[in-house]
Scaffold this motif. Structure first.
Motif, mmCIF file in Angstrom:
data_model
loop_
_atom_site.group_PDB
_atom_site.id
_atom_site.type_symbol
_atom_site.label_atom_id
_atom_site.label_comp_id
_atom_site.label_asym_id
_atom_site.label_seq_id
_atom_site.Cartn_x
_atom_site.Cartn_y
_atom_site.Cartn_z
ATOM 1 N N THR A 136 -21.195 -95.362 5.502
ATOM 2 C CA THR A 136 -22.475 -94.696 6.130
ATOM 3 C C THR A 136 -22.676 -95.466 7.648
ATOM 4 O O THR A 136 -22.907 -94.802 8.646
ATOM 5 C CB THR A 136 -23.696 -94.651 5.354
ATOM 6 N N ILE A 137 -22.829 -96.700 7.334
ATOM 7 C CA ILE A 137 -23.035 -97.524 8.694
ATOM 8 C C ILE A 137 -21.910 -97.304 9.634
ATOM 9 O O ILE A 137 -22.032 -97.147 10.818
ATOM 10 C CB ILE A 137 -23.077 -99.096 8.448
ATOM 11 N N LEU A 138 -20.456 -97.002 9.483
ATOM 12 C CA LEU A 138 -19.427 -97.041 10.293
ATOM 13 C C LEU A 138 -19.504 -95.575 10.703
ATOM 14 O O LEU A 138 -19.089 -95.614 12.061
ATOM 15 C CB LEU A 138 -18.201 -97.398 9.428
ATOM 16 N N ARG A 139 -19.882 -94.817 9.877
ATOM 17 C CA ARG A 139 -19.976 -93.403 10.586
ATOM 18 C C ARG A 139 -21.301 -93.530 11.805
ATOM 19 O O ARG A 139 -21.298 -92.668 12.910
ATOM 20 C CB ARG A 139 -20.477 -92.546 9.450
ATOM 21 N N GLY A 140 -22.169 -94.277 11.598
ATOM 22 C CA GLY A 140 -23.053 -94.455 12.571
ATOM 23 C C GLY A 140 -22.403 -95.021 13.827
ATOM 24 O O GLY A 140 -23.052 -94.683 14.967
ATOM 25 N N VAL A 141 -21.751 -95.979 13.808
ATOM 26 C CA VAL A 141 -21.016 -96.588 14.867
ATOM 27 C C VAL A 141 -20.130 -95.575 15.360
ATOM 28 O O VAL A 141 -20.261 -95.514 16.880
ATOM 29 C CB VAL A 141 -20.073 -97.570 14.218
ATOM 30 N N PHE A 142 -19.353 -94.601 14.596
ATOM 31 C CA PHE A 142 -18.572 -93.779 15.517
ATOM 32 C C PHE A 142 -19.580 -92.345 15.946
ATOM 33 O O PHE A 142 -18.856 -91.566 16.815
ATOM 34 C CB PHE A 142 -17.413 -93.068 14.544
ATOM 35 N N ARG A 143 -20.549 -92.159 15.276
ATOM 36 C CA ARG A 143 -21.062 -90.801 15.683
ATOM 37 C C ARG A 143 -22.555 -90.834 16.097
ATOM 38 O O ARG A 143 -23.173 -89.959 16.930
ATOM 39 C CB ARG A 143 -21.160 -89.945 14.411
ATOM 40 N N GLY A 144 -23.370 -91.874 15.446
ATOM 41 C CA GLY A 144 -24.855 -92.077 15.686
ATOM 42 C C GLY A 144 -25.070 -93.004 16.839
ATOM 43 O O GLY A 144 -24.398 -93.076 17.911
ATOM 44 N N ASP A 145 -26.213 -93.600 16.620
ATOM 45 C CA ASP A 145 -26.829 -94.464 17.425
ATOM 46 C C ASP A 145 -26.243 -95.880 17.160
ATOM 47 O O ASP A 145 -26.438 -96.288 16.217
ATOM 48 C CB ASP A 145 -28.508 -94.783 17.409
ATOM 49 N N PHE A 146 -25.278 -96.220 18.121
ATOM 50 C CA PHE A 146 -24.513 -97.529 18.083
ATOM 51 C C PHE A 146 -25.361 -98.689 17.630
ATOM 52 O O PHE A 146 -24.949 -99.449 16.781
ATOM 53 C CB PHE A 146 -23.324 -97.606 19.226
ATOM 54 N N SER A 147 -26.248 -98.919 18.367
ATOM 55 C CA SER A 147 -26.952 -100.018 18.291
ATOM 56 C C SER A 147 -27.759 -99.870 16.797
ATOM 57 O O SER A 147 -27.775 -101.276 16.133
ATOM 58 C CB SER A 147 -28.296 -100.069 19.347
ATOM 59 N N VAL A 148 -28.285 -98.962 16.232
ATOM 60 C CA VAL A 148 -28.759 -98.928 15.135
ATOM 61 C C VAL A 148 -27.973 -99.247 14.289
ATOM 62 O O VAL A 148 -28.213 -99.969 12.993
ATOM 63 C CB VAL A 148 -29.494 -97.533 14.954
ATOM 64 N N ALA A 149 -26.500 -98.791 14.218
ATOM 65 C CA ALA A 149 -25.641 -99.020 12.990
ATOM 66 C C ALA A 149 -25.356 -100.531 13.157
ATOM 67 O O ALA A 149 -25.249 -101.079 12.104
ATOM 68 C CB ALA A 149 -24.405 -98.065 13.593
ATOM 69 N N LEU A 150 -25.259 -101.029 14.170
ATOM 70 C CA LEU A 150 -25.116 -102.648 14.186
ATOM 71 C C LEU A 150 -26.143 -103.207 13.741
ATOM 72 O O LEU A 150 -25.930 -104.383 13.008
ATOM 73 C CB LEU A 150 -24.846 -103.160 15.797
ATOM 74 N N GLU A 151 -27.494 -103.061 13.954
ATOM 75 C CA GLU A 151 -28.693 -103.395 13.428
ATOM 76 C C GLU A 151 -28.520 -103.398 11.972
ATOM 77 O O GLU A 151 -29.007 -104.128 10.964
ATOM 78 C CB GLU A 151 -29.801 -103.048 13.940
ATOM 79 N N ARG A 152 -28.184 -102.288 11.367
ATOM 80 C CA ARG A 152 -28.189 -101.983 9.921
ATOM 81 C C ARG A 152 -26.997 -102.967 9.255
ATOM 82 O O ARG A 152 -27.309 -103.427 8.088
ATOM 83 C CB ARG A 152 -27.604 -100.608 9.744
ATOM 84 N N ALA A 153 -25.920 -103.329 9.954
ATOM 85 C CA ALA A 153 -24.982 -104.012 9.450
ATOM 86 C C ALA A 153 -25.473 -105.410 9.606
ATOM 87 O O ALA A 153 -25.016 -106.223 8.555
ATOM 88 C CB ALA A 153 -23.723 -103.980 10.360
ATOM 89 N N ALA A 154 -26.146 -106.005 10.653
ATOM 90 C CA ALA A 154 -26.672 -107.235 10.565
ATOM 91 C C ALA A 154 -27.763 -107.274 9.385
ATOM 92 O O ALA A 154 -27.772 -108.445 8.621
ATOM 93 C CB ALA A 154 -27.444 -107.531 11.891
ATOM 94 N N ALA A 155 -28.473 -106.300 9.244
ATOM 95 C CA ALA A 155 -29.462 -106.451 8.200
ATOM 96 C C ALA A 155 -28.651 -106.768 6.800
ATOM 97 O O ALA A 155 -29.139 -107.263 5.814
ATOM 98 C CB ALA A 155 -30.287 -105.252 7.870
ATOM 99 N N TYR A 156 -27.549 -105.807 6.617
ATOM 100 C CA TYR A 156 -26.823 -105.960 5.547
ATOM 101 C C TYR A 156 -26.180 -107.357 5.101
ATOM 102 O O TYR A 156 -26.238 -107.682 4.021
ATOM 103 C CB TYR A 156 -25.476 -104.926 5.574
ATOM 104 N N CYS A 157 -25.727 -107.777 6.272
ATOM 105 C CA CYS A 157 -25.306 -109.229 6.355
ATOM 106 C C CYS A 157 -26.253 -110.257 5.870
ATOM 107 O O CYS A 157 -25.848 -111.121 4.906
ATOM 108 C CB CYS A 157 -24.448 -109.672 7.648
ATOM 109 N N ARG A 158 -27.332 -110.109 6.374
ATOM 110 C CA ARG A 158 -28.512 -111.218 5.884
ATOM 111 C C ARG A 158 -29.023 -110.968 4.525
ATOM 112 O O ARG A 158 -28.887 -111.803 3.704
ATOM 113 C CB ARG A 158 -29.806 -110.649 6.842
ATOM 114 N N VAL A 159 -28.981 -109.843 3.940
ATOM 115 C CA VAL A 159 -29.100 -109.694 2.593
ATOM 116 C C VAL A 159 -27.933 -110.198 1.591
ATOM 117 O O VAL A 159 -28.232 -111.071 0.704
ATOM 118 C CB VAL A 159 -29.158 -108.145 2.027
#
Length: 209
Positions: A136-159
């Motif tokens: 889903t995060i990767l779909r956001g990279v390719f289709r949605g708000d790229f910065s939001v997708a990157l922030e979600r990925a960053a949050a995932y990494c912190r968890v």
């Protein structure tokens, strides 16, 4: 994540060598940025989402080692550097979804921030749900708000980093080698989180290249 996720094993082809001579760092950098930009532009320009879905399906089944190998040498806080880190996250979850889910759940419980909510996984999340989250995060990279997708990925990494840190503490006395592996994993994930968050900010400013 295990040490091998620094650089996934490449498949036995010579396509990468045919793209650019490995001894030419400047050309390698140029091609890395060009391929990252072209891939993102192609996927994001397709309003149907078909290109993004084909990319996700191909990457999950076959990997994109040859292209990603170009991105591995790019600066961490660049477009190809960000895509490389996202690729590593997908490799990690698909290689050992059970451990990834265990660390994520431990991190979700221990981390006193909103990162788990930002990442967007169910609570608790089983391995299949975390695989779906990364897709889903990767779909956001390719289709949605790229910065939001990157922030979600960053949050995932912190968890994940929090989970690895606390699990390492559990093993410190009984299995010090395992504790060291988890500590290295936590440090690597924390670094990825910082790099992805910085890339998100750069994308918003129009400076991520």
């Amino acid at each position: 994540m295990p040490e091998q996720f620094h650089r996934p094993v490449r498949r036995p082809t010579s396509a990468f060598d045919n793209i650019v001579a490995p001894s030419d760092p400047a050309e390698q950098s140029r091609v890395a940025h060009a391929t990252a930009s072209a891939l993102l532009e192609r996927a994001r320009s397709d309003e149907s989402g078909a290109v993004a879905e084909r990319l996700l399906a191909f990457a999950s089944q076959h990997g994109i080692d040859e292209i990603a190998e170009l991105w591995a040498h790019a600066p961490a806080r660049s477009l190809p550097g960000a895509l490389w880190r996202l690729y590593l996250l997908q490799v990690a979850i698909r290689t050992d979804a059970g451990l990834t889910a265990l660390l994520y759940e431990r991190g979700r419980v221990e981390l006193p921030t909103a990162d788990a909510a930002i990442a967007g996984a169910p609570a608790p999340a089983d391995p299949e749900e975390l695989v779906a989250l990364v897709d889903t995060i990767l779909r956001g990279v390719f289709r949605g708000d790229f910065s939001v997708a990157l922030e979600r990925a960053a949050a995932y990494c912190r968890v994940q980093a929090s989970g690895a840190t606390h699990t390492a503490d559990d093993y410190e006395r009984t299995e010090p080698r395992r504790a060291s592996e988890l500590t290295r994993r936590a440090l690597r994930l924390a670094t990825y989180a910082d790099d992805l968050a910085a890339a998100a900010g750069a994308w918003r400013r129009g400076t991520l290249v």
